[in-house]
Design an enzyme around this catalytic site. Structure first.
Site, short mmCIF file in Angstrom:
data_model
loop_
_atom_site.label_atom_id
_atom_site.label_comp_id
_atom_site.label_asym_id
_atom_site.label_seq_id
_atom_site.Cartn_x
_atom_site.Cartn_y
_atom_site.Cartn_z
N SER A 212 -35.32 -37.92 22.12
CA SER A 212 -35.17 -37.77 20.67
C SER A 212 -35.36 -39.08 19.93
O SER A 212 -35.95 -39.12 18.84
CB SER A 212 -33.80 -37.17 20.34
OG SER A 212 -33.60 -35.97 21.02
N HIS A 258 -30.88 -41.54 17.45
CA HIS A 258 -31.96 -41.08 16.58
C HIS A 258 -32.31 -42.12 15.53
O HIS A 258 -33.49 -42.41 15.27
CB HIS A 258 -31.55 -39.78 15.90
CG HIS A 258 -31.42 -38.63 16.84
ND1 HIS A 258 -30.96 -37.39 16.44
CD2 HIS A 258 -31.69 -38.52 18.17
CE1 HIS A 258 -30.96 -36.57 17.48
NE2 HIS A 258 -31.39 -37.23 18.54
#
Length: 321
Positions: A212, A258
Site C-alpha cells: 500500500s 500510506h
C-alpha cells in the site's frame, strides 16, 4: 575517368551506361534520391513527403531529429509499450503471497501467528512472512531487509487483490509516462518511504506489511504528473482522499505507512518532471537525465537516512547495545 556509383565513363561513339545504385553497384537504375540526388535502386528508396529518399538520407535525418519525450523524459514510442515493470511487480507480489499461503495453509490467515505476551516475540504460521514482515525491534537489531521485504507481503487474499488491482490500474499509465527505470525507482522509493514512516510513527510492537505504501506513492506520482501536464488532478486527489479516510476509520490499516509512501512518491516524481530540461539536443537530454537521476538519488538518501535515524532511536529505546 570513371565515376563509381554513377557508371563508367562513356566510350566514343557509344551511349553512356545507365547509372548504378550507390549501395548495390551491380544494379542499374534510373531512379535517384530526391534529397541527395544519388542513384538508388527501389530497395534503397523510401517514400517521403515529396518523392523518394534513400535510406542513408532517412537515417541521417532521424539522427538529427530530437526524439519526442514525455514530461519525465521517457521516450515516446509509436506503439503503446507493454508495462513490463508493473506486471513483474504484480507477479512477484502474487508469488510471495502464494508461498506464505502454502506455508500457513490458509489464503486468508497467511499472516497469522502467536505473540509471546511476556517477551513480545512473534511466531508466524508462515516462516517467510515472519522473516519479511516489518518489525521495528527486528530492524533495530540489524534486519534491514524487512524495510523492503515487507512491501511484498499481504495479510490475506483480499488485501492482496485490492492492492494488485490498484497497482494494475495506476501503474500502467504511470510506467508509460515515467519510463520503466524511473517508474521502478519511484516505486521502490515510495516503498521505502512507507516503511520509514511506519517505523517513525507506528507503535514499536506493530507488525506492518503490504504494498500500500508503494501504491500510495504511485498515486502521488500520478497527481504530480497531471499537475505538470496542466491537467486536472481532481480524480486522483479524490481517490487519495477517500483512501486516507478509509485508513483513518478502518482498524488495522497503517495510515503512516500510506502517508510516507505518498510523500516519497510525490517528491521523487517532482524531481523528475520539474528538473531543468535544457535544449532537446542529445547533450541536453543526457544532462537532464543525469540531473533527474541525481534528484532521485537525493530523495532516496533522505528516506534511507530517516530509516537509519529511527533505527538508532529504537536501539536506545529498546536497550540494544
Amino acid at each position: 575517368m570513371t565515376n563509381p556509383g554513377w557508371g563508367g565513363a562513356a566510350s566514343e561513339g557509344t551511349p553512356p551506361p545507365q547509372p548504378r545504385c550507390v549501395r548495390h553497384p551491380d544494379r542499374p537504375t534510373a531512379l535517384s534520391c530526391n534529397r541527395c540526388g544519388r542513384p538508388a535502386c527501389p530497395d534503397c528508396l523510401r517514400s517521403a513527403s515529396v518523392g523518394h529518399q534513400c535510406v542513408d538520407c532517412i537515417a541521417a535525418d532521424q539522427r538529427n531529429t530530437p526524439q519526442a519525450r514525455t514530461v519525465a523524459g521517457a521516450a515516446v514510442r509509436s506503439q503503446l509499450p507493454t508495462p513490463v515493470v508493473t506486471y513483474a511487480l504484480i507477479a512477484l507480489n502474487v508469488l510471495i503471497f502464494a508461498i506464505t499461503a502454502l506455508q500457513a495453509r490458509s489464503l486468508m490467515e497467511n499472516g497469522g501467528g502467536v505473540v509471546n505476551r511476556f517477551t513480545g516475540a512473534a511466531t508466524f504460521d508462515s516462516p517467510l512472512f515472519g522473516w519479511m514482515v516489518l518489525d521495528s525491534s527486528a530492524v533495530a537489531q540489524g534486519e534491514w531487509f524487512r524495510v523492503i521485504g515487507s512491501g511484498f507481503l499481504h495479510f490475506g487474499l483480499i488485501h492482496l487483490a485490492v492492492n494488485m488491482f490498484a497497482l494494475w490500474v495506476l501503474g500502467r499509465d504511470t510506467e508509460m509516462v515515467l519510463g520503466r527505470s524511473r517508474y521502478l525507482a519511484v516505486y521502490m522509493i515510495s516503498l521505502l518511504g512507507g516503511s520509514a514512516s511506519a517505523l517513525m510513527f507506528e507503535s514499536a510492537g506493530a507488525f506492518t506489511a503490504g504494498a500500500s505504501g508503494a501504491i500510495f506513492g504511485i498515486m502521488g506520482a500520478q497527481a504530480v504528473l497531471l499537475l505538470r501536464m496542466r491537467r486536472s488532478a481532481t480524480p486522483v486527489l479524490t481517490v487519495i482522499g477517500l483512501n486516507v479516510v478509509i485508513s483513518l476509520t478502518v482498524p488495522g490499516i497503517s495510515l503512516w505507512g500510506h502517508m510516507g509512501g505518498l510523500v516519497a512518491g510525490a517528491a521523487a516524481t517532482a524531481v523528475l518532471v520539474y528538473a531543468p530540461t535544457g535544449q532537446r539536443t542529445p547533450g541536453g537530454v543526457a544532462r537532464a537525465r543525469q540531473l533527474s537521476w541525481a534528484g532521485l538519488a537525493t530523495v532516496a538518501v533522505v528516506v534511507v537516512g530517516l530509516i537509519v535515524l529511527r533505527t538508532v532511536m529504537l536501539r536506545d529505546e529498546l536497550g540494544f547495545a
